[in-house]
Design a protein around this motif. Sequence first.
Motif, PDB file in Angstrom:
ATOM      1  N   GLU A 292     -11.646   8.721   4.997  1.00 27.63           N
ATOM      2  CA  GLU A 292     -10.423   8.342   4.276  1.00 27.63           C
ATOM      3  C   GLU A 292      -9.236   9.155   4.783  1.00 27.63           C
ATOM      4  N   GLN A 293      -9.424  10.449   4.960  1.00 27.84           N
ATOM      5  CA  GLN A 293      -8.340  11.318   5.431  1.00 27.84           C
ATOM      6  C   GLN A 293      -7.845  10.889   6.805  1.00 27.84           C
ATOM      7  N   LEU A 294      -8.768  10.646   7.725  1.00 27.84           N
ATOM      8  CA  LEU A 294      -8.393  10.312   9.100  1.00 27.84           C
ATOM      9  C   LEU A 294      -7.651   8.981   9.169  1.00 27.84           C
ATOM     10  N   LEU A 295      -8.171   7.986   8.486  1.00 25.49           N
ATOM     11  CA  LEU A 295      -7.561   6.656   8.543  1.00 25.49           C
ATOM     12  C   LEU A 295      -6.228   6.615   7.808  1.00 25.49           C
ATOM     13  N   THR A 296      -6.132   7.340   6.698  1.00 22.04           N
ATOM     14  CA  THR A 296      -4.874   7.398   5.948  1.00 22.04           C
ATOM     15  C   THR A 296      -3.795   8.094   6.764  1.00 22.04           C
ATOM     16  N   ALA A 297      -4.146   9.205   7.406  1.00 27.80           N
ATOM     17  CA  ALA A 297      -3.183   9.940   8.221  1.00 27.80           C
ATOM     18  C   ALA A 297      -2.668   9.092   9.385  1.00 27.80           C
ATOM     19  N   ALA A 298      -3.516   8.207   9.903  1.00 22.83           N
ATOM     20  CA  ALA A 298      -3.119   7.354  11.034  1.00 22.83           C
ATOM     21  C   ALA A 298      -2.424   6.076  10.583  1.00 22.83           C
ATOM     22  N   GLY A 299      -2.355   5.848   9.266  1.00 22.75           N
ATOM     23  CA  GLY A 299      -1.658   4.681   8.748  1.00 22.75           C
ATOM     24  C   GLY A 299      -2.428   3.380   8.837  1.00 22.75           C
ATOM     25  N   VAL A 300      -3.776   3.453   8.935  1.00 19.13           N
ATOM     26  CA  VAL A 300      -4.556   2.217   9.058  1.00 19.13           C
ATOM     27  C   VAL A 300      -5.616   2.064   7.960  1.00 19.13           C
ATOM     28  N   ARG A 301      -5.567   2.900   6.942  1.00 14.63           N
ATOM     29  CA  ARG A 301      -6.592   2.793   5.902  1.00 14.63           C
ATOM     30  C   ARG A 301      -6.614   1.407   5.266  1.00 14.63           C
ATOM     31  N   GLU A 302      -5.447   0.791   5.107  1.00 15.68           N
ATOM     32  CA  GLU A 302      -5.386  -0.496   4.427  1.00 15.68           C
ATOM     33  C   GLU A 302      -6.028  -1.626   5.230  1.00 15.68           C
ATOM     34  N   GLU A 303      -6.315  -1.389   6.497  1.00 11.64           N
ATOM     35  CA  GLU A 303      -6.954  -2.416   7.316  1.00 11.64           C
ATOM     36  C   GLU A 303      -8.458  -2.533   7.014  1.00 11.64           C
ATOM     37  N   PHE A 304      -9.017  -1.546   6.331  1.00 10.83           N
ATOM     38  CA  PHE A 304     -10.455  -1.494   6.070  1.00 10.83           C
ATOM     39  C   PHE A 304     -10.767  -1.845   4.623  1.00 10.83           C
ATOM     40  N   GLU A 305     -11.786  -2.665   4.434  1.00 17.12           N
ATOM     41  CA  GLU A 305     -12.209  -2.993   3.074  1.00 17.12           C
ATOM     42  C   GLU A 305     -12.898  -1.812   2.395  1.00 17.12           C
ATOM     43  N   ALA A 306     -13.664  -1.053   3.176  1.00 17.97           N
ATOM     44  CA  ALA A 306     -14.376   0.089   2.599  1.00 17.97           C
ATOM     45  C   ALA A 306     -14.636   1.132   3.675  1.00 17.97           C
ATOM     46  N   VAL A 307     -14.551   2.384   3.277  1.00 16.98           N
ATOM     47  CA  VAL A 307     -14.859   3.523   4.154  1.00 16.98           C
ATOM     48  C   VAL A 307     -16.137   4.133   3.597  1.00 16.98           C
ATOM     49  N   LEU A 308     -17.238   3.929   4.298  1.00 13.67           N
ATOM     50  CA  LEU A 308     -18.556   4.250   3.767  1.00 13.67           C
ATOM     51  C   LEU A 308     -19.209   5.419   4.490  1.00 13.67           C
ATOM     52  N   SER A 309     -20.120   6.057   3.783  1.00 15.28           N
ATOM     53  CA  SER A 309     -20.897   7.165   4.327  1.00 15.28           C
ATOM     54  C   SER A 309     -22.373   6.911   4.088  1.00 15.28           C
TER      55      SER A 309
END
Length: 235
Positions: free
Chosen positions: A134-151
């Motif tokens: 979540e941190q990496l994708l949010t910082a790069a401005g692309v978190r909204e492109e993903f439906e879910a960030v899973l582990s």
Amino acid sequence: MSPSPLVIVFDVNETLSDLRPIADRFLAVGAPAHLAPLWFATVLRDGFALTAVGDARPFAQLGAEALRTLLHGVELRTDPAAGLDGSLEGAVEHVLDGMGRLPLHPDVVDGVRGLRADGHRLFTLSNGSSRVGEQLLTAAGVREEFEAVLSVDEAGAWKPAPAAYEHVLRVAGSRPQEALLVAVHPWDVDGAARAGLGTAWVDRDGAPYPASSTSARVRATDLVDLRAQLAAGSR
């Protein structure tokens, strides 16, 4: 090549994120830079081993334990400006903190946005924590492109165990043949293929693919190239 899948599942560490700056974290605490890739490989080894015997632990726990071993005997640096007090636990914290501050590879933002614009559903599945993703994708401005960030933490097994891939398929409501796993790691590609998913290997440095691993359906140099190949295959 078969038509483009609707669900694309991305590995995170090294596939989307550039792990090389972690070497700077090792240097900052007084350790040699070459310990960085050894540390990451050690964490993966330990995660795979635990999964093989039916156990699983979070990446952060295994990462900290591996750091305590690798940094044992190192003359650790004190740097108040960087929050380093010369202690082992301080050094461990400093290195682990770097995982959530890594840059994405230069092709990732355009590749992800392009794939999403093409109508694909995007997910991540990492052996690391979803918080770091979540941190990496949010910082790069692309978190909204993903439906879910899973582990894999939610799956109870690290990739390449089948349970890890089954977890993302459940969340996506997808059949294996409707999904594509994208990774730089041949072991991840192999595991996903054995679980029935389509696979794409991102070969960023021109390395040979191991003959012992199941071949990837798509071989791409980066995510922009992957998008182009998927678009061509769907025509």
